[in-house]
Design a protein around this motif. Sequence first.
Motif, short mmCIF file in Angstrom:
data_model
loop_
_atom_site.label_atom_id
_atom_site.label_comp_id
_atom_site.label_asym_id
_atom_site.label_seq_id
_atom_site.Cartn_x
_atom_site.Cartn_y
_atom_site.Cartn_z
N ARG A 132 -9.28 8.23 26.69
CA ARG A 132 -10.07 7.79 25.55
C ARG A 132 -9.21 7.94 24.30
O ARG A 132 -8.63 9.00 24.07
CB ARG A 132 -11.34 8.62 25.39
CG ARG A 132 -12.18 8.20 24.21
CD ARG A 132 -13.30 9.21 23.93
NE ARG A 132 -14.15 8.79 22.85
CZ ARG A 132 -13.92 9.05 21.56
NH1 ARG A 132 -12.82 9.72 21.19
NH2 ARG A 132 -14.76 8.63 20.63
N ASP A 133 -9.13 6.86 23.52
CA ASP A 133 -8.43 6.92 22.24
C ASP A 133 -9.47 6.77 21.14
O ASP A 133 -10.40 5.95 21.25
CB ASP A 133 -7.39 5.79 22.14
CG ASP A 133 -6.25 5.98 23.13
OD1 ASP A 133 -5.97 7.13 23.52
OD2 ASP A 133 -5.64 4.97 23.51
N SER A 134 -9.32 7.54 20.07
CA SER A 134 -10.32 7.52 18.99
C SER A 134 -10.22 6.28 18.12
O SER A 134 -11.15 5.98 17.37
CB SER A 134 -10.20 8.78 18.14
OG SER A 134 -8.91 8.87 17.58
N THR A 135 -9.12 5.53 18.22
CA THR A 135 -8.96 4.29 17.47
C THR A 135 -8.50 3.18 18.40
O THR A 135 -7.98 3.45 19.49
CB THR A 135 -7.92 4.43 16.33
OG1 THR A 135 -6.66 4.76 16.92
CG2 THR A 135 -8.33 5.53 15.35
N ASP A 136 -8.66 1.94 17.94
CA ASP A 136 -8.13 0.83 18.73
C ASP A 136 -6.62 0.72 18.50
O ASP A 136 -6.02 1.52 17.78
CB ASP A 136 -8.89 -0.47 18.43
CG ASP A 136 -8.65 -1.04 17.05
OD1 ASP A 136 -7.73 -0.58 16.32
OD2 ASP A 136 -9.39 -1.98 16.67
N ASN A 140 -7.90 0.90 13.96
CA ASN A 140 -9.28 0.82 13.48
C ASN A 140 -10.12 1.91 14.13
O ASN A 140 -9.85 2.30 15.26
CB ASN A 140 -9.87 -0.56 13.80
CG ASN A 140 -9.14 -1.67 13.09
OD1 ASN A 140 -8.92 -1.62 11.88
ND2 ASN A 140 -8.74 -2.69 13.84
N PRO A 141 -11.17 2.37 13.45
CA PRO A 141 -11.97 3.50 13.96
C PRO A 141 -12.96 3.09 15.04
O PRO A 141 -14.15 3.40 14.97
CB PRO A 141 -12.69 3.98 12.70
CG PRO A 141 -12.87 2.73 11.89
CD PRO A 141 -11.62 1.92 12.14
N PHE A 142 -12.47 2.40 16.06
CA PHE A 142 -13.30 1.96 17.18
C PHE A 142 -12.75 2.61 18.44
O PHE A 142 -11.71 2.17 18.96
CB PHE A 142 -13.29 0.43 17.31
CG PHE A 142 -13.59 -0.29 16.02
CD1 PHE A 142 -14.72 0.02 15.27
CD2 PHE A 142 -12.73 -1.27 15.56
CE1 PHE A 142 -14.99 -0.64 14.08
CE2 PHE A 142 -13.00 -1.94 14.37
CZ PHE A 142 -14.13 -1.62 13.63
N PRO A 143 -13.42 3.65 18.96
CA PRO A 143 -12.90 4.34 20.15
C PRO A 143 -12.74 3.38 21.34
O PRO A 143 -13.60 2.55 21.60
CB PRO A 143 -13.97 5.39 20.44
CG PRO A 143 -14.69 5.59 19.14
CD PRO A 143 -14.65 4.24 18.46
N ILE A 144 -11.63 3.54 22.02
CA ILE A 144 -11.28 2.69 23.16
C ILE A 144 -11.23 3.54 24.42
O ILE A 144 -10.61 4.60 24.44
CB ILE A 144 -9.91 2.01 22.94
CG1 ILE A 144 -9.95 1.09 21.72
CG2 ILE A 144 -9.47 1.25 24.19
CD1 ILE A 144 -10.86 -0.10 21.85
N LEU A 145 -11.87 3.05 25.47
CA LEU A 145 -11.76 3.66 26.78
C LEU A 145 -10.73 2.87 27.58
O LEU A 145 -10.86 1.65 27.75
CB LEU A 145 -13.11 3.64 27.50
CG LEU A 145 -14.26 4.36 26.80
CD1 LEU A 145 -15.54 4.22 27.61
CD2 LEU A 145 -13.92 5.82 26.55
N ARG A 146 -9.69 3.56 28.03
CA ARG A 146 -8.67 2.95 28.88
C ARG A 146 -9.17 3.13 30.31
O ARG A 146 -9.40 4.25 30.76
CB ARG A 146 -7.32 3.63 28.69
CG ARG A 146 -6.88 3.82 27.24
CD ARG A 146 -6.62 2.53 26.52
NE ARG A 146 -6.25 2.79 25.13
CZ ARG A 146 -5.79 1.90 24.29
NH1 ARG A 146 -5.65 0.63 24.67
NH2 ARG A 146 -5.50 2.22 23.06
N MET A 147 -9.34 2.02 31.01
CA MET A 147 -9.93 2.07 32.35
C MET A 147 -8.95 1.52 33.39
O MET A 147 -8.20 0.58 33.08
CB MET A 147 -11.25 1.30 32.38
CG MET A 147 -12.27 1.83 31.40
SD MET A 147 -13.84 0.93 31.42
CE MET A 147 -14.67 1.81 32.77
N LYS A 148 -8.98 2.09 34.57
CA LYS A 148 -8.13 1.66 35.69
C LYS A 148 -9.01 1.37 36.89
O LYS A 148 -9.99 2.07 37.15
CB LYS A 148 -7.12 2.76 36.04
CG LYS A 148 -6.17 2.37 37.16
CD LYS A 148 -5.17 3.49 37.42
CE LYS A 148 -4.07 3.14 38.38
NZ LYS A 148 -4.25 2.09 39.33
#
Length: 154
Positions: A132-136, A140-148
Amino acid sequence: MMTNIIAVEKGERCQALVGKLLEIWEASVRSSHRFLTEADIRTLAPQAKEAIMQIETLWIVMDGPMPAGFMGVQECKIEMLFLHPGYFRKGIGRMLVQKAFSEQGVQYVDVNEQNPSAVQFYGRMGFRTFRRDSTDDRGNPFPILRMKRMADAI
């Protein structure tokens, strides 16, 4: 239900087509990315246009002569998947992801954490969050979930 998916090479992506895809992108984003402001959408639109123009693999789902949605894949990763809201929950996203699995060997996708429908969809498709990253990617302040994709996925 339409199942006509066309691949569009970079050199074939004319302004009229890109304009139609941007309309789908905007309608989809307004429906599913409720955390975005008008200013965010205006800022993201040129980035979306550039991504549509430059993505290696671009598939468009056609409903007769009109596009209903599209997917972009690059380097075993789904970079974009947008459907017009009128086509949500009709199996089109699943069909596109399965095509990406079989034809592109897709293993990854990044999802806005604030878009729970997308997080759930990709979970059902066999993806699991590994980071999980807190920014894109643009800060930008949009948390991103990196999925595999997990090995036992469909």
